[in-house]
Design an enzyme around this catalytic site. Structure first.
Site, PDB file in Angstrom:
ATOM      1  N   GLU A 156     -52.440 -19.747 -25.442  1.00  0.00           N
ATOM      2  CA  GLU A 156     -51.912 -18.490 -26.007  1.00  0.00           C
ATOM      3  C   GLU A 156     -51.736 -17.448 -24.902  1.00  0.00           C
ATOM      4  O   GLU A 156     -50.747 -16.713 -24.868  1.00  0.00           O
ATOM      5  CB  GLU A 156     -52.864 -17.955 -27.087  1.00  0.00           C
ATOM      6  CG  GLU A 156     -52.316 -16.694 -27.745  1.00  0.00           C
ATOM      7  CD  GLU A 156     -53.326 -16.028 -28.675  1.00  0.00           C
ATOM      8  OE1 GLU A 156     -53.865 -16.723 -29.551  1.00  0.00           O
ATOM      9  OE2 GLU A 156     -53.568 -14.829 -28.518  1.00  0.00           O
ATOM     10  N   HIS A 181     -56.010 -20.525 -21.349  1.00  0.00           N
ATOM     11  CA  HIS A 181     -55.738 -20.779 -22.770  1.00  0.00           C
ATOM     12  C   HIS A 181     -54.222 -20.716 -23.005  1.00  0.00           C
ATOM     13  O   HIS A 181     -53.551 -19.818 -22.505  1.00  0.00           O
ATOM     14  CB  HIS A 181     -56.456 -19.731 -23.629  1.00  0.00           C
ATOM     15  CG  HIS A 181     -56.485 -20.091 -25.078  1.00  0.00           C
ATOM     16  ND1 HIS A 181     -55.372 -19.955 -25.896  1.00  0.00           N
ATOM     17  CD2 HIS A 181     -57.456 -20.611 -25.855  1.00  0.00           C
ATOM     18  CE1 HIS A 181     -55.691 -20.352 -27.116  1.00  0.00           C
ATOM     19  NE2 HIS A 181     -56.948 -20.765 -27.116  1.00  0.00           N
ATOM     20  N   CYS A 188     -57.768 -22.128 -39.298  1.00  0.00           N
ATOM     21  CA  CYS A 188     -57.196 -20.808 -39.591  1.00  0.00           C
ATOM     22  C   CYS A 188     -55.776 -21.018 -40.144  1.00  0.00           C
ATOM     23  O   CYS A 188     -55.192 -22.090 -39.963  1.00  0.00           O
ATOM     24  CB  CYS A 188     -57.170 -19.964 -38.324  1.00  0.00           C
ATOM     25  SG  CYS A 188     -56.002 -20.580 -37.121  1.00  0.00           S
ATOM     26  N   HIS A 201     -50.282 -21.751 -30.896  1.00  0.00           N
ATOM     27  CA  HIS A 201     -50.627 -20.841 -29.796  1.00  0.00           C
ATOM     28  C   HIS A 201     -49.445 -20.073 -29.213  1.00  0.00           C
ATOM     29  O   HIS A 201     -49.632 -19.060 -28.551  1.00  0.00           O
ATOM     30  CB  HIS A 201     -51.239 -21.625 -28.634  1.00  0.00           C
ATOM     31  CG  HIS A 201     -52.500 -22.333 -28.982  1.00  0.00           C
ATOM     32  ND1 HIS A 201     -53.540 -21.725 -29.627  1.00  0.00           N
ATOM     33  CD2 HIS A 201     -52.899 -23.601 -28.750  1.00  0.00           C
ATOM     34  CE1 HIS A 201     -54.525 -22.600 -29.777  1.00  0.00           C
ATOM     35  NE2 HIS A 201     -54.163 -23.737 -29.265  1.00  0.00           N
ATOM     36  N   SER A 206     -65.236 -27.777 -28.104  1.00  0.00           N
ATOM     37  CA  SER A 206     -64.649 -26.555 -28.672  1.00  0.00           C
ATOM     38  C   SER A 206     -65.515 -25.338 -28.338  1.00  0.00           C
ATOM     39  O   SER A 206     -66.674 -25.254 -28.746  1.00  0.00           O
ATOM     40  CB  SER A 206     -64.519 -26.714 -30.191  1.00  0.00           C
ATOM     41  OG  SER A 206     -64.360 -25.456 -30.788  1.00  0.00           O
ATOM     42  N   SER A 207     -64.952 -24.376 -27.599  1.00  0.00           N
ATOM     43  CA  SER A 207     -65.753 -23.199 -27.238  1.00  0.00           C
ATOM     44  C   SER A 207     -65.998 -22.345 -28.479  1.00  0.00           C
ATOM     45  O   SER A 207     -67.071 -21.755 -28.643  1.00  0.00           O
ATOM     46  CB  SER A 207     -65.103 -22.389 -26.121  1.00  0.00           C
ATOM     47  OG  SER A 207     -63.781 -22.130 -26.442  1.00  0.00           O
ATOM     48  N   CYS A 231     -57.425 -11.596 -34.030  1.00  0.00           N
ATOM     49  CA  CYS A 231     -56.988 -12.024 -35.366  1.00  0.00           C
ATOM     50  C   CYS A 231     -58.041 -11.669 -36.424  1.00  0.00           C
ATOM     51  O   CYS A 231     -59.226 -11.940 -36.240  1.00  0.00           O
ATOM     52  CB  CYS A 231     -56.734 -13.527 -35.328  1.00  0.00           C
ATOM     53  SG  CYS A 231     -56.286 -14.201 -36.914  1.00  0.00           S
ATOM     54  N   HIS A 251     -57.666 -28.403 -31.309  1.00  0.00           N
ATOM     55  CA  HIS A 251     -58.709 -28.979 -30.457  1.00  0.00           C
ATOM     56  C   HIS A 251     -59.708 -29.760 -31.299  1.00  0.00           C
ATOM     57  O   HIS A 251     -60.876 -29.417 -31.373  1.00  0.00           O
ATOM     58  CB  HIS A 251     -59.433 -27.871 -29.674  1.00  0.00           C
ATOM     59  CG  HIS A 251     -58.511 -27.113 -28.794  1.00  0.00           C
ATOM     60  ND1 HIS A 251     -57.777 -27.709 -27.801  1.00  0.00           N
ATOM     61  CD2 HIS A 251     -58.178 -25.803 -28.762  1.00  0.00           C
ATOM     62  CE1 HIS A 251     -57.041 -26.802 -27.201  1.00  0.00           C
ATOM     63  NE2 HIS A 251     -57.247 -25.645 -27.770  1.00  0.00           N
TER      64      HIS A 251
HETATM   65  S1  SF4 Z   1     -53.557 -15.600 -34.761  1.00  0.00           S
HETATM   66 FE1  SF4 Z   1     -54.545 -17.399 -33.935  1.00  0.00          FE
HETATM   67  S2  SF4 Z   1     -56.495 -17.516 -35.030  1.00  0.00           S
HETATM   68 FE2  SF4 Z   1     -55.202 -16.104 -36.178  1.00  0.00          FE
HETATM   69  S3  SF4 Z   1     -54.200 -17.345 -37.750  1.00  0.00           S
HETATM   70 FE3  SF4 Z   1     -52.839 -17.305 -35.973  1.00  0.00          FE
HETATM   71  S4  SF4 Z   1     -53.365 -19.107 -34.779  1.00  0.00           S
HETATM   72 FE4  SF4 Z   1     -55.053 -18.734 -36.186  1.00  0.00          FE
END
Ligand code: SF4
Length: 312
Positions: A153, A151, A35, A97, A252-253, A224, A63
């Site tokens: 984040e 997690h 991402c 994160h 990786s989930s 996201c 990950h």
């Molecule tokens: S919010 Fe999370 S999933 Fe979305 S771009 Fe940022 S790091 Fe990636």
């Protein structure tokens, strides 16, 4: 004869003297790969490593073991929180994160320069969570986060609330909430939309029943967009090929979840972690192969798998 069509990621493989009959299209999912938040964090790490040769990273930058090993060779050293507390007078990268305020306090105390690669979307979410925590304090309300409690984040978000947030896990169990008190609901950016929407409706209903009227309830949709749009695109991709090779780390989930979508859409989907896992039997009498991966799978690995199938 092998033709690589570059931008469209298509190999057209014409083999031996029968090449007019034997043709295979191998296509990499254009929506696969990291991402933007992870891409940015890796770019920041690489820039720093060009200047300084060695850099600590608080937790794994992504990950995916192969990508972590690639960056380790460039000088990135992953450290745990216990190591971080003992570090002094050095530089540490914060991954996409995000981190709780405590991390910034420790860094300041120990003269550690932070290279902050927190994803801008996560930073915005942290600020919103902090503002809403203040509001909930004044109204005796509850700041609720839908996410996985371990997690990173979520730990970063909980830190913004002074550790007062209530967490609801993927099972959607909200028995520990008080339906009589106001609620501000947020989601970890990588949670599944369906689970969030279902929780939002059930929780609202429960509060309505309890108060027999309009509850003080606000749900912020903070999943996201990059994650959300992936699912319909992946279904479309998986149904367009005879065989799908899905590449992801075994732990990786997100990888397991996206693979289940491929498998449900196209039963000829196979999960692999690297080229060694490929089995030639999967490609018998098939001419259209799609390659996709988790959000933690680097694009270079997908290209490597395409090359490996070509070599098979
Ligand atoms: S919010 Fe999370 S999933 Fe979305 S771009 Fe940022 S790091 Fe990636």
């Amino acid at each position: 004869m092998i033709i690589w069509t570059g931008a469209s990621n298509i190999f057209v493989i014409l083999t031996g003297e029968n090449y007019l009959n034997l043709k295979m299209n191998i296509r990499i999912d254009p929506y696969a790969g990291f991402c933007p938040g992870v891409v940015r964090a890796i770019q920041i790490a690489e820039q720093e490593l060009r200047k300084h040769k060695q850099l600590f990273c608080l937790g794994e930058i992504v990950h995916n073991q192969l990508e972590v090993e690639r960056l380790e060779k460039l000088g990135l050293k992953t450290i745990l929180y216990d190591d971080f507390r003992d570090l002094k007078d050095t530089r540490v990268l914060l991954r996409s994160h995000g981190e709780p305020p405590e991390t910034y306090r420790i860094a300041k105390k120990n003269n550690v320069k932070l290279i902050d690669a927190t994803c801008p979307v996560v930073l915005k979410l942290q600020k919103k969570v902090k503002r809403n925590t203040e509001e909930m304090k004044m109204r005796n309300g509850q700041l609720v986060i839908f996410g996985k409690k371990d997690h990173p984040e979520v730990k970063g978000l909980v830190g913004q609330t002074g550790n007062t947030a209530k967490i609801i896990g993927p099972d959607g169990n909200f028995k520990h909430l008080d339906p009589a008190r106001p609620v501000r609901l947020f989601a970890q950016t990588t949670m599944q939309s369906d689970g969030y929407k279902s929780l939002r409706e059930k929780l609202k209903k429960k509060m309505q029943e309890h108060l027999s009227g309009q509850p003080d309830f606000v749900a912020h949709h903070t999943i996201c967009k990059q994650v959300e749009k992936r699912i319909p695109k992946l279904k479309e991709f998986a149904s367009a090929f005879e065989v799908i090779i899905f590449v992801s780390g075994k732990n990786s989930s997100n990888g397991k979840y996206l693979y289940s979508i491929c498998k449900n859409t196209n039963p000829d989907s196979y999960f692999i972690s690297d080229r060694e896992d490929l089995d030639i039997k999967w490609f018998k009498d098939k001419s259209k192969v799609g390659i996709s991966g988790a959000t933690s799978t680097p694009f270079w690995l997908l290209e490597d798998i395409a090359q490996a199938i070509n070599e098979l």
